[in-house]
Write a protein that holds these residues in place. Structure first.
Motif, PDB file in Angstrom:
ATOM      1  N   LEU A  53       0.813  -1.207   0.000  1.00  0.00           N
ATOM      2  CA  LEU A  53       0.000   0.000   0.000  1.00  0.00           C
ATOM      3  C   LEU A  53       0.853   1.266   0.000  1.00  0.00           C
ATOM      4  O   LEU A  53       1.889   1.334   0.659  1.00  0.00           O
ATOM      5  CB  LEU A  53      -0.931   0.026   1.212  1.00  0.00           C
ATOM      6  N   ARG A  54       0.398   2.246  -0.758  1.00  0.00           N
ATOM      7  CA  ARG A  54       1.045   3.544  -0.735  1.00  0.00           C
ATOM      8  C   ARG A  54       0.806   4.231   0.621  1.00  0.00           C
ATOM      9  O   ARG A  54      -0.060   3.812   1.384  1.00  0.00           O
ATOM     10  CB  ARG A  54       0.469   4.435  -1.854  1.00  0.00           C
ATOM     11  N   ARG A  55       1.537   5.293   0.877  1.00  0.00           N
ATOM     12  CA  ARG A  55       1.354   6.059   2.100  1.00  0.00           C
ATOM     13  C   ARG A  55       0.842   7.456   1.742  1.00  0.00           C
ATOM     14  O   ARG A  55       1.456   8.161   0.939  1.00  0.00           O
ATOM     15  CB  ARG A  55       2.677   6.179   2.883  1.00  0.00           C
ATOM     16  N   PRO A  56      -0.297   7.878   2.332  1.00  0.00           N
ATOM     17  CA  PRO A  56      -0.794   9.233   2.088  1.00  0.00           C
ATOM     18  C   PRO A  56      -0.047  10.230   2.965  1.00  0.00           C
ATOM     19  O   PRO A  56       0.006  10.076   4.187  1.00  0.00           O
ATOM     20  CB  PRO A  56      -2.271   9.137   2.496  1.00  0.00           C
ATOM     21  N   ILE A  57       0.532  11.245   2.351  1.00  0.00           N
ATOM     22  CA  ILE A  57       1.289  12.254   3.095  1.00  0.00           C
ATOM     23  C   ILE A  57       0.897  13.628   2.575  1.00  0.00           C
ATOM     24  O   ILE A  57       0.963  13.897   1.370  1.00  0.00           O
ATOM     25  CB  ILE A  57       2.809  12.038   2.956  1.00  0.00           C
ATOM     26  N   SER A  58       0.493  14.502   3.476  1.00  0.00           N
ATOM     27  CA  SER A  58       0.089  15.856   3.087  1.00  0.00           C
ATOM     28  C   SER A  58       1.281  16.651   2.576  1.00  0.00           C
ATOM     29  O   SER A  58       2.415  16.463   3.013  1.00  0.00           O
ATOM     30  CB  SER A  58      -0.535  16.576   4.286  1.00  0.00           C
ATOM     31  N   VAL A  59       0.981  17.561   1.659  1.00  0.00           N
ATOM     32  CA  VAL A  59       2.025  18.434   1.120  1.00  0.00           C
ATOM     33  C   VAL A  59       2.348  19.508   2.147  1.00  0.00           C
ATOM     34  O   VAL A  59       1.467  20.207   2.643  1.00  0.00           O
ATOM     35  CB  VAL A  59       1.566  19.074  -0.203  1.00  0.00           C
ATOM     36  N   ASN A  60       3.621  19.645   2.445  1.00  0.00           N
ATOM     37  CA  ASN A  60       4.107  20.601   3.432  1.00  0.00           C
ATOM     38  C   ASN A  60       4.319  21.983   2.805  1.00  0.00           C
ATOM     39  O   ASN A  60       3.789  22.995   3.290  1.00  0.00           O
ATOM     40  CB  ASN A  60       5.406  20.067   4.029  1.00  0.00           C
ATOM     41  N   THR A  61       5.072  22.043   1.732  1.00  0.00           N
ATOM     42  CA  THR A  61       5.296  23.293   0.995  1.00  0.00           C
ATOM     43  C   THR A  61       5.492  22.959  -0.478  1.00  0.00           C
ATOM     44  O   THR A  61       5.766  21.817  -0.838  1.00  0.00           O
ATOM     45  CB  THR A  61       6.545  24.061   1.486  1.00  0.00           C
ATOM     46  N   ILE A  62       5.348  23.990  -1.319  1.00  0.00           N
ATOM     47  CA  ILE A  62       5.666  23.835  -2.733  1.00  0.00           C
ATOM     48  C   ILE A  62       6.565  24.977  -3.171  1.00  0.00           C
ATOM     49  O   ILE A  62       6.588  26.042  -2.545  1.00  0.00           O
ATOM     50  CB  ILE A  62       4.409  23.797  -3.617  1.00  0.00           C
ATOM     51  N   ASP A  63       7.302  24.738  -4.243  1.00  0.00           N
ATOM     52  CA  ASP A  63       8.138  25.776  -4.854  1.00  0.00           C
ATOM     53  C   ASP A  63       7.926  25.659  -6.356  1.00  0.00           C
ATOM     54  O   ASP A  63       8.474  24.762  -7.001  1.00  0.00           O
ATOM     55  CB  ASP A  63       9.606  25.571  -4.483  1.00  0.00           C
ATOM     56  N   ARG A  64       7.098  26.540  -6.908  1.00  0.00           N
ATOM     57  CA  ARG A  64       6.769  26.446  -8.328  1.00  0.00           C
ATOM     58  C   ARG A  64       7.970  26.753  -9.208  1.00  0.00           C
ATOM     59  O   ARG A  64       8.120  26.190 -10.293  1.00  0.00           O
ATOM     60  CB  ARG A  64       5.602  27.387  -8.657  1.00  0.00           C
ATOM     61  N   GLU A  65       8.832  27.654  -8.775  1.00  0.00           N
ATOM     62  CA  GLU A  65      10.015  28.001  -9.578  1.00  0.00           C
ATOM     63  C   GLU A  65      10.981  26.830  -9.659  1.00  0.00           C
ATOM     64  O   GLU A  65      11.505  26.513 -10.725  1.00  0.00           O
ATOM     65  CB  GLU A  65      10.706  29.231  -8.990  1.00  0.00           C
ATOM     66  N   ALA A  66      11.208  26.171  -8.516  1.00  0.00           N
ATOM     67  CA  ALA A  66      12.121  25.025  -8.494  1.00  0.00           C
ATOM     68  C   ALA A  66      11.434  23.732  -8.916  1.00  0.00           C
ATOM     69  O   ALA A  66      12.086  22.709  -9.081  1.00  0.00           O
ATOM     70  CB  ALA A  66      12.710  24.856  -7.092  1.00  0.00           C
ATOM     71  N   GLU A  67      10.095  23.774  -9.066  1.00  0.00           N
ATOM     72  CA  GLU A  67       9.277  22.609  -9.409  1.00  0.00           C
ATOM     73  C   GLU A  67       9.482  21.478  -8.403  1.00  0.00           C
ATOM     74  O   GLU A  67       9.798  20.343  -8.744  1.00  0.00           O
ATOM     75  CB  GLU A  67       9.575  22.122 -10.831  1.00  0.00           C
ATOM     76  N   THR A  68       9.268  21.816  -7.125  1.00  0.00           N
ATOM     77  CA  THR A  68       9.400  20.823  -6.069  1.00  0.00           C
ATOM     78  C   THR A  68       8.188  20.833  -5.146  1.00  0.00           C
ATOM     79  O   THR A  68       7.524  21.860  -4.978  1.00  0.00           O
ATOM     80  CB  THR A  68      10.666  21.054  -5.211  1.00  0.00           C
ATOM     81  N   MET A  69       7.917  19.670  -4.555  1.00  0.00           N
ATOM     82  CA  MET A  69       6.965  19.500  -3.467  1.00  0.00           C
ATOM     83  C   MET A  69       7.717  18.935  -2.279  1.00  0.00           C
ATOM     84  O   MET A  69       8.551  18.041  -2.440  1.00  0.00           O
ATOM     85  CB  MET A  69       5.854  18.522  -3.851  1.00  0.00           C
ATOM     86  N   ARG A  70       7.393  19.463  -1.119  1.00  0.00           N
ATOM     87  CA  ARG A  70       8.050  18.996   0.108  1.00  0.00           C
ATOM     88  C   ARG A  70       7.000  18.363   1.007  1.00  0.00           C
ATOM     89  O   ARG A  70       5.883  18.873   1.154  1.00  0.00           O
ATOM     90  CB  ARG A  70       8.724  20.184   0.793  1.00  0.00           C
TER      91      ARG A  70
END
Length: 259
Positions: A53-70
């Motif tokens: 099973l996958r693990r559901p984890i909420s998104v902490n922050t995003i950076d659209r310029e760097a194209e990252t999700m934390r």
């Protein structure tokens, strides 16, 4: 069509506090374009083996310029322990963004954030996605060694109220009691909250006694199977009907959800 599935490369993994880590992934632009605060990702574990099973984890922050999700997560079992062993360059199979996030209206100019434990993490994404509002944060930790991202909230909030179970950081109290005290002085336009079920039950008591006229949204934490609405393992009672946390939530109106 929104691209919700991708193989994403690990940009970094760093410790935040005791048993708490921040995982940053390089993601595709659509995941960032359509992200709303309060949404989550369903992450397939590396070298899953019997842990399918996958693990559901909420998104902490995003950076659209760097194209990252934390993503900030707490080690709570074998699955999250494996996730904490990722290294930069590793690839993870993820579904994101999923679920219905917080509903922030233009009229919500004064926003109060209430988080407990690892539930504090998704509230930080409001900083990146809904700037220009007056924020106040109420952060509840188990103890000082589990405290994380306090300075990040202090960087964009008008005030930050910190509590802990043992008093080793901030006030020794429940975070909802700190909220109660402030509600007696003034009222926000909306309260956005994420945390464990006991905190939500306490929050509802405070809301019923001191904040019934304040719109309050809660992001539920539930065990999930598929994360896309097919398995019905994450249901909860909302407005007299069973709703799927992964699809209909995770954010619900506190007036409607049974706690």
């Amino acid at each position: 069509m929104i691209k919700k599935h991708d193989i994403c490369r690990v940009a970094s993994l760093e410790p935040l506090a005791k048993d708490t880590y921040a995982l940053t992934l390089k993601v595709n632009g659509d995941m960032l374009k359509y992200f709303r605060p309060g949404q989550f990702a369903h992450i397939r574990l590396p070298h899953a083996g019997e842990h399918l099973l996958r693990r559901p984890i909420s998104v902490n922050t995003i950076d659209r310029e760097a194209e990252t999700m934390r993503f900030a997560f707490l080690i709570q079992g074998e699955g999250t322990r494996r996730l904490s062993q990722c290294r930069p360059g590793d690839e993870l199979d993820i579904l994101a963004p999923l679920g219905q996030g917080f509903r922030v209206k233009e009229s919500h100019q004064k926003i109060w954030l209430v988080g407990g434990g690892i539930g504090i993490a998704p509230l930080l994404s409001l900083r990146d996605t809904v700037p220009g509002r007056e924020y106040t944060a109420f952060l509840g930790y188990k103890s000082r060694e589990y405290a994380y991202e306090r300075k990040e909230f202090e960087g964009f909030c008008k005030a930050v109220h910190v509590t802990s179970d043992d008093g080793s950081i901030g006030e020794k109290n429940f975070v909802t009691e700190a909220l109660r005290r402030e509600l007696e002085k003034e009222k926000p336009d909306v309260i956005l909250s994420c945390g464990p079920l006991p905190m939500f039950r306490s929050l509802k008591r405070v809301w019923e006694e001191d904040g019934r006229d304040v719109e309050t949204q809660v992001s539920m934490e539930q065990h999930m199977g598929c994360g896309t609405g097919g398995c019905y393992t994450c249901t909860c009672m909302v407005a007299g009907a069973m709703k799927r946390v992964c699809m209909d939530g995770p954010v619900f109106d506190i007036r409607e959800v049974k706690l």
